[in-house]
Design an enzyme around this catalytic site. Structure first.
Site, short mmCIF file in Angstrom:
data_model
loop_
_atom_site.label_atom_id
_atom_site.label_comp_id
_atom_site.label_asym_id
_atom_site.label_seq_id
_atom_site.Cartn_x
_atom_site.Cartn_y
_atom_site.Cartn_z
N LYS B 81 0.84 -1.20 0.00
CA LYS B 81 0.00 0.00 0.00
C LYS B 81 0.88 1.26 0.00
O LYS B 81 1.96 1.26 0.60
CB LYS B 81 -0.88 -0.04 1.25
CG LYS B 81 -1.95 1.04 1.34
CD LYS B 81 -2.80 0.81 2.60
CE LYS B 81 -3.89 1.84 2.78
NZ LYS B 81 -4.69 1.59 4.00
N SER B 156 -9.60 1.47 3.08
CA SER B 156 -8.76 2.29 2.24
C SER B 156 -7.72 1.52 1.43
O SER B 156 -7.17 2.06 0.47
CB SER B 156 -8.04 3.33 3.10
OG SER B 156 -7.14 2.71 4.01
N SER B 180 -9.83 -0.74 7.20
CA SER B 180 -9.19 -0.49 5.90
C SER B 180 -8.51 -1.69 5.25
O SER B 180 -8.16 -1.63 4.08
CB SER B 180 -8.18 0.66 6.02
OG SER B 180 -8.84 1.90 6.02
#
Lengths: 62, 359
Positions: B81, B156, B180
């Site tokens: 990420k 997310s 997330s």
């Protein structure tokens, strides 16, 4: 209670759009509900190194 | 967009490389081919480290031939990420205000992945600053759900989930402060979990909320999630003893007690309830002890979580928000501004409530 007029005015002074000021105020109003926590659900937190009662005697003075 | 017939799981890939049935270079090439094929449509990656990944795969293959001891993820490609520091790369959290934030060292979890033999193949898209659960707000544009491109991927950690679900990589890392990792895992049909706090270091993670952020894996099955998470775990944490947890699954240790929380008056979708019930029945068959309980103070829990997250995010990004207000997405900067108006008393009470709630 959301943002008061003085705070809103200061945000306007930073050219923050009115719609965003309203949204900020709404978030703040919702979050301020946290003050309604009953005492029995507030514990010592390792994140704060909080020591309940330390140096407070019976609490009458605070 | 979910065609992954040529892909294996983390366990399979690691085993095949170890047994000389394939090479790390071949596996990385397969991933790069899939990335070139589907990423232009799904927008899972913000940057692919093609040359570096192939070079590291080649080094991994040489290490295997030389008979060196191999880590559990030797030669396995992993995507990260965009809020995890990678030495020499940009950490932007998909926020335009940080477009030039080049970092000089790896996050602790990335260091551990590399030590376990993983090949870092690229950086994935995310909801800006991890401040949202859809993945739709990103300086790189939204990542699309590979099962149905008209739907969002969840966030997310949107790009990490899309990359794994569409067969671009067998595993990816996300971060989770309030769902997330778990939300995009659910939206994309993957396994993802939020490990116990402090079991994986968050050093080198661009924070949303430093006391609540977690690093977690996104994979296609439970075993892969355990292997990836264990490889990153801090020594002494139960997660670092992943193999022993595996023994527990096989009944060689005392079965775990599993809490099953319900929110009174809150009904889940019937199809979801059915799957959960099936899972509970299976767990009982394997000897797990299920302990149902009612979740109380759920509204307070939500407000407590928001208060902590807003306060910490706003404190961390205060200077950046003042200098680059226009470069934050409107939905993100509104939350960052809101956090500046939460009192210290509220924050402290929220932390104290959180500790009570975690018990």
């Amino acid at each position: 209670m959301g943002l008061n007029d003085t705070t809103k005015q200061s945000l306007r002074g930073r050219s923050i759009p009115e719609i965003e000021i309203d949204q900020v105020s709404e978030f703040v109003r919702y979050i301020r509900n946290v003050d309604q926590f009953p005492e029995e659900v507030l514990a010592e937190s390792p994140n704060l190194r909080f020591i309940p009662g330390y140096g407070h005697g019976n609490g009458e003075d605070i | 967009m979910t065609d992954r017939e040529n892909q294996g799981t983390v366990i399979e890939i690691a085993r095949r490389i170890r047994m000389d049935e394939t090479t790390a270079v071949a596996v990385v090439e397969l991933c790069l081919r899939q990335i070139k094929k589907v990423n232009p449509i799904l927008n899972a990656f913000v940057e692919v480290f093609e040359e570096e990944a192939l070079q590291n795969a080649s080094i991994a293959d040489a290490a295997r031939v030389s008979g060196r001891e191999l880590g559990p993820l030797h030669g396995v490609p992993v995507a990260l990420k965009a809020n995890l520091d990678i030495k020499g790369r940009l950490t932007t959290s998909c926020c335009a205000a940080f477009r030039n934030n080049r970092v000089t060292s790896d996050a602790a979890c990335v260091e551990r992945l590399r030590a376990a033999g993983a090949i870092i193949i690229g950086q994935t898209n995310m909801h800006e600053l991890a401040y949202g659960g859809t993945g739709e707000v990103s300086s790189a544009g939204p990542a699309l759900n590979p099962w149905d491109q008209s739907r969002n991927a969840g966030g997310s950690s949107s790009g990490s989930a899309v990359a794994v679900a569409s067969g671009m990589v067998p595993a990816a890392l996300g971060t989770d402060t309030g769902g997330s990792v778990r939300i995009p895992a659910a939206a994309c049909g993957l396994v993802g979990f939020k490990p116990t706090i402090n079991s994986i270091s968050t050093k080198g993670v661009m924070p949303l909320s430093w006391t609540m952020d977690h690093v977690g894996p996104l994979t296609r099955n439970v075993t892969d999630a355990l292997v990836v998470a264990s490889a990153m775990a801090e020594e002494g944490s139960p997660l670092a003893e992943g193999v022993r947890v595996g023994d527990r699954y096989r009944g060689e240790l005392k079965p775990l007690k599993v809490g099953f929380g319900r929110i009174p008056g809150f009904e889940v979708d019937a199809s979801v309830g059915e799957v959960v019930n099936e899972a509970m029945e299976k767990m009982q068959q394997y000897g797990y002890m299920l302990k149902p309980f009612n979740l109380a103070y759920t509204k307070e829990a939500h407000v407590s979580w928001l208060s902590i997250m807003y306060s910490e995010a706003s404190a961390y990004y205060a200077r950046a928000l003042e200098k680059h207000y226009e470069e934050f997405a409107p939905s993100v900067r509104v939350q960052l501004e809101a956090g500046r108006h939460i009192s210290s008393v509220t924050y402290l009470k929220a932390q104290r409530f959180r500790t009570h709630y975690e018990r």
